[in-house]
Design a protein around this motif. Sequence first.
Motif, mmCIF file in Angstrom:
data_model
loop_
_atom_site.group_PDB
_atom_site.id
_atom_site.type_symbol
_atom_site.label_atom_id
_atom_site.label_comp_id
_atom_site.label_asym_id
_atom_site.label_seq_id
_atom_site.Cartn_x
_atom_site.Cartn_y
_atom_site.Cartn_z
ATOM 1 N N ALA A 344 0.823 -1.215 0.000
ATOM 2 C CA ALA A 344 0.000 0.000 0.000
ATOM 3 C C ALA A 344 0.854 1.262 0.000
ATOM 4 C CB ALA A 344 -0.925 -0.016 1.213
ATOM 5 N N GLY A 345 1.994 1.197 0.689
ATOM 6 C CA GLY A 345 2.847 2.370 0.797
ATOM 7 C C GLY A 345 3.649 2.671 -0.459
ATOM 8 N N ARG A 346 3.744 1.699 -1.361
ATOM 9 C CA ARG A 346 4.602 1.855 -2.532
ATOM 10 C C ARG A 346 3.849 1.994 -3.843
ATOM 11 N NH1 ARG A 346 9.657 -0.713 -1.374
ATOM 12 N NH2 ARG A 346 10.400 0.096 -3.369
ATOM 13 N N ILE A 347 2.611 1.517 -3.881
ATOM 14 C CA ILE A 347 1.976 1.330 -5.187
ATOM 15 C C ILE A 347 1.856 2.631 -5.976
ATOM 16 C CG2 ILE A 347 -0.404 1.403 -4.243
ATOM 17 C CD1 ILE A 347 -0.957 -0.729 -6.575
ATOM 18 N N PRO A 371 -3.269 -7.297 -3.604
ATOM 19 C CA PRO A 371 -3.042 -6.358 -2.497
ATOM 20 C C PRO A 371 -2.610 -7.068 -1.220
ATOM 21 C CG PRO A 371 -5.366 -6.854 -2.664
ATOM 22 C CD PRO A 371 -4.674 -7.736 -3.681
ATOM 23 N N MET A 372 -2.176 -8.331 -1.362
ATOM 24 C CA MET A 372 -1.838 -9.124 -0.180
ATOM 25 C C MET A 372 -0.331 -9.139 0.087
ATOM 26 S SD MET A 372 -5.046 -10.064 -0.037
ATOM 27 C CE MET A 372 -5.027 -10.990 1.482
ATOM 28 N N GLU A 390 -4.866 -1.749 4.844
ATOM 29 C CA GLU A 390 -3.777 -1.608 3.869
ATOM 30 C C GLU A 390 -4.085 -2.376 2.585
ATOM 31 O OE1 GLU A 390 -0.062 -0.474 6.764
ATOM 32 O OE2 GLU A 390 -0.155 -2.537 6.023
ATOM 33 N N VAL A 391 -4.751 -3.504 2.748
ATOM 34 C CA VAL A 391 -5.179 -4.271 1.574
ATOM 35 C C VAL A 391 -6.102 -3.392 0.717
ATOM 36 C CG1 VAL A 391 -6.570 -6.265 0.835
ATOM 37 C CG2 VAL A 391 -4.894 -6.526 2.684
ATOM 38 N N VAL A 392 -7.069 -2.768 1.387
ATOM 39 C CA VAL A 392 -8.020 -1.897 0.680
ATOM 40 C C VAL A 392 -7.285 -0.705 0.055
ATOM 41 C CG1 VAL A 392 -10.013 -0.364 0.970
ATOM 42 C CG2 VAL A 392 -9.953 -2.587 2.131
ATOM 43 N N ASP A 393 -6.326 -0.165 0.793
ATOM 44 C CA ASP A 393 -5.612 1.010 0.286
ATOM 45 C C ASP A 393 -4.778 0.664 -0.949
ATOM 46 O OD1 ASP A 393 -4.918 3.760 0.395
ATOM 47 O OD2 ASP A 393 -2.947 3.174 1.159
ATOM 48 N N GLU A 394 -4.215 -0.537 -0.980
ATOM 49 C CA GLU A 394 -3.458 -0.904 -2.189
ATOM 50 C C GLU A 394 -4.401 -1.025 -3.391
ATOM 51 O OE1 GLU A 394 -0.260 -3.706 -2.033
ATOM 52 O OE2 GLU A 394 -0.049 -3.690 -4.211
ATOM 53 N N LEU A 448 -7.769 -13.307 3.962
ATOM 54 C CA LEU A 448 -9.011 -12.643 4.338
ATOM 55 C C LEU A 448 -10.005 -13.736 4.706
ATOM 56 C CD1 LEU A 448 -9.542 -9.909 1.557
ATOM 57 C CD2 LEU A 448 -8.303 -9.715 3.724
ATOM 58 N N ASN A 449 -10.796 -13.523 5.754
ATOM 59 C CA ASN A 449 -11.840 -14.487 6.066
ATOM 60 C C ASN A 449 -13.085 -14.171 5.214
ATOM 61 O OD1 ASN A 449 -13.261 -12.428 7.338
ATOM 62 N ND2 ASN A 449 -12.556 -13.003 9.395
ATOM 63 N N HIS A 450 -14.142 -14.946 5.410
ATOM 64 C CA HIS A 450 -15.340 -14.794 4.582
ATOM 65 C C HIS A 450 -15.872 -13.361 4.607
ATOM 66 C CE1 HIS A 450 -19.056 -15.926 2.611
ATOM 67 N NE2 HIS A 450 -19.749 -15.394 3.614
ATOM 68 N N GLN A 451 -16.018 -12.809 5.803
ATOM 69 C CA GLN A 451 -16.583 -11.449 5.946
ATOM 70 C C GLN A 451 -15.674 -10.398 5.331
ATOM 71 O OE1 GLN A 451 -19.335 -10.372 7.743
ATOM 72 N NE2 GLN A 451 -19.910 -12.042 9.095
ATOM 73 N N GLN A 452 -14.375 -10.523 5.606
ATOM 74 C CA GLN A 452 -13.422 -9.538 5.073
ATOM 75 C C GLN A 452 -13.402 -9.590 3.545
ATOM 76 O OE1 GLN A 452 -10.090 -11.060 7.308
ATOM 77 N NE2 GLN A 452 -10.086 -9.338 8.756
ATOM 78 N N SER A 453 -13.569 -10.777 2.989
ATOM 79 C CA SER A 453 -13.580 -10.921 1.526
ATOM 80 C C SER A 453 -14.777 -10.183 0.937
ATOM 81 C CB SER A 453 -13.649 -12.404 1.142
ATOM 82 O OG SER A 453 -12.563 -13.106 1.695
ATOM 83 N N LEU A 454 -15.950 -10.373 1.566
ATOM 84 C CA LEU A 454 -17.149 -9.697 1.061
ATOM 85 C C LEU A 454 -17.026 -8.193 1.222
ATOM 86 C CD1 LEU A 454 -19.987 -12.073 2.266
ATOM 87 C CD2 LEU A 454 -18.848 -11.964 0.057
ATOM 88 N N GLU A 455 -16.471 -7.782 2.345
ATOM 89 C CA GLU A 455 -16.315 -6.350 2.572
ATOM 90 C C GLU A 455 -15.401 -5.743 1.504
ATOM 91 O OE1 GLU A 455 -14.871 -5.343 6.455
ATOM 92 O OE2 GLU A 455 -15.328 -3.212 6.167
#
Length: 467
Positions: A344-347, A371-372, A390-394, A448-455
């Motif tokens: 996320a910090g480099r992209i 983004p992992m 950070e995953v989302v930010d990337e 990412l777990n199930h919820q985080q994946s959907l989010e």
Amino acid sequence: MSTAPATRLEVPGGAGDDVPGPAPRSAGGLDAHRDLPRVQQPAWPDAGALESAVAELSALPPLVFAGEVDRLRGRLAEAAQGRAFLLQGGDCAETFADATADAIRRRVKTVLQMAVVLTYGASLPVVKMGRMAGQFAKPRSSDSETRDGVTLPAYRGDAVNGFAFTEEARTPDPQRLVKAYHTAASTLNLIRAFTSGGFADLRQVHEWNRGFVGNSATSAYADLAGEIDRAMAFMAACGADFDALRSTEMFSSHEALLLDYERALTRIDSRTQLPYDVSAHFLWIGERTRQVDGAHVDLLSRVRNPVGVKLGPTTTPEDALALADKLDPDHEPGRLTFVTRMGAGRIREALPPLLRAVADAGRTPLWICDPMHGNTFTTASGVKTRRFDEVVDEVRGFFEAHREAGTVPGGLHIELTGDDVTEVLGGVEDIDDAALATRYETLCDPRLNHQQSLELAFLAADMLRGR
Ligand code: PEP
Ligand code: MN
């Protein structure tokens, strides 16, 4: 080094949508990689045992068909042009023990649920691909692992050795390659059944998503879910009921790491007389094995499958162009995917020069965002994790960089599971440092777990609308 028997097992040509393109560079040199630097290969202790495992693999039927591989290449060509979007997701490392019906079903379900949300956000077809049915081998930063003064070979994935920290488990066993094949076969069989047998019906997948947004923690996503709801109700009111609602396509993929395995499963297609790696529809080359003059790039340069390459933050424009020239000399639509994993910090600094150089060279590979792998760190208590934010930010940085460069952000590559594990920090359940310990199950990288994946899918859908 063992030589694979000359396999000429014929692959039935399926009915591909597209006409096969030009022959890859010297299709005859499928063994040229044996004389090149072969990094990240296991130290098999018994050459004879490896040879018999390879002979066994060479005689087994293909896991995928050439026609399906050609069809996927066509789909990826659409994604590279901005007319489709790729969702590639699954475990960091699949395990034999976790290849159960329930675990596979939950993973497929998670990918399907994400895909519906992304389809709506992008107003485009989403190409679904599992990091599944073959993701059994891992590159490692160290060949060995030391615990309490005892040093043993590092765990390299279930296709190579066992995770248990004993000499017996950690010794590479080539029969595991054969088990990897059979486990991939049964996984793929179930995926095919799920995606064509009614489980993937869009209306059912949408019902599951309604479940996700049905509580206060996820209410931020209720607007988008409500829009999809109305679209579904509109279709139902119109009496829309067509095959594409009831079934879907899902492709398989894994990192092409173990050269002996991939070579044994590379076959000459009976229809086109061209080589296909029939271990999966799509293969990618990892960040640690993408040397342009190395064995991995050489082997994959000779097969017809669409191929991916991971590009980390140290990639230069020259590296990217050299890889493109070697893997896709004919500029074939859908052939090459660049999977960027910058962090996320480099992209926002690292990606634009690559996008510009590749576009200036007249190339239009499919660009997707992992983004992992650029966002992994170890907590003070020694747990390998990632932050959801950070995953989302990337992903956000990926869309921004493409928008500025005028190139196409064509997909996402995600490590995920359908289970409620606690491996990544944050998300709607706000998993914190202490919670990581409750259900940390991965043998390799945090998923990412199930919820985080959907989010993530809901957040990316919003980004796609603005792309
Ligand atoms: C992976 O995809 O699990 C992996 C090891 O990634 P990378 O090659 O990008 O480090
Ligand atoms: Mn990983």
